[in-house]
Design a protein around this motif. Structure first.
Motif, PDB file in Angstrom:
ATOM      1  N   SER A  60       0.788  -1.126  -0.093  1.00 41.28           N
ATOM      2  CA  SER A  60       0.055   0.079  -0.212  1.00 41.28           C
ATOM      3  C   SER A  60       0.862   1.396   0.035  1.00 41.28           C
ATOM      4  N   ARG A  70      -3.978   1.224  -4.189  1.00 43.63           N
ATOM      5  CA  ARG A  70      -3.674   1.710  -2.697  1.00 43.63           C
ATOM      6  C   ARG A  70      -4.956   1.427  -1.939  1.00 43.63           C
ATOM      7  N   LEU A  73      -5.679  -1.945  -1.051  1.00 47.17           N
ATOM      8  CA  LEU A  73      -4.736  -2.710  -0.188  1.00 47.17           C
ATOM      9  C   LEU A  73      -5.036  -2.268   1.294  1.00 47.17           C
ATOM     10  N   VAL A  74      -5.375  -0.911   1.377  1.00 47.69           N
ATOM     11  CA  VAL A  74      -5.531  -0.468   2.668  1.00 47.69           C
ATOM     12  C   VAL A  74      -6.783  -1.133   3.639  1.00 47.69           C
ATOM     13  N   ARG A  77      -5.975  -4.798   4.149  1.00 46.48           N
ATOM     14  CA  ARG A  77      -4.966  -4.714   5.511  1.00 46.48           C
ATOM     15  C   ARG A  77      -5.842  -4.471   6.711  1.00 46.48           C
TER      16      ARG A  77
END
Length: 108
Positions: A60, A70, A73-74, A77
């Protein structure tokens, strides 16, 4: 002729060179596969989840990742965070083995 044969051998080798973001993505996908295929009582499951969380963080933050990727991915996560937090601390369940050596009292 020998040089051509060596080049052919090098091409058949399993070592592939990937750009860093792709290599990190491939490693993360491999960890996800390992986590999904491991039994719930597997002692390495917590370590897999922690490494996944780490890889997702670095992905990220990677400069070659687009803003939409990004954001995804955040989000991913955040979804893996509980699995990593629920895992026991590394080595907490390990018990000394009779094969382990005691630490020496003096070092020369």
């Amino acid at each position: 002729m020998h040089d051509t044969a060596c080049e052919a051998c090098a091409m058949d080798d399993e070592a592939h060179t990937l750009p860093s973001v792709e290599a990190l993505t491939a490693g993360t996908l491999a960890l996800m596969t390992g986590y999904a295929q491991s039994a719930t009582e597997c002692p390495h499951r917590g370590l897999l989840a922690r490494k996944l969380l780490s890889n997702l963080f670095f992905l990220s933050e990677h400069p070659h990742v687009s803003p939409p990727m990004r954001a995804m991915l955040v989000n991913l996560r955040a979804r893996w965070q509980p699995a990593a937090e629920a895992a026991p601390a590394a080595g907490s369940e390990r018990q000394p083995s009779p094969l382990w050596h005691a630490a020496p009292e003096h070092v020369q």
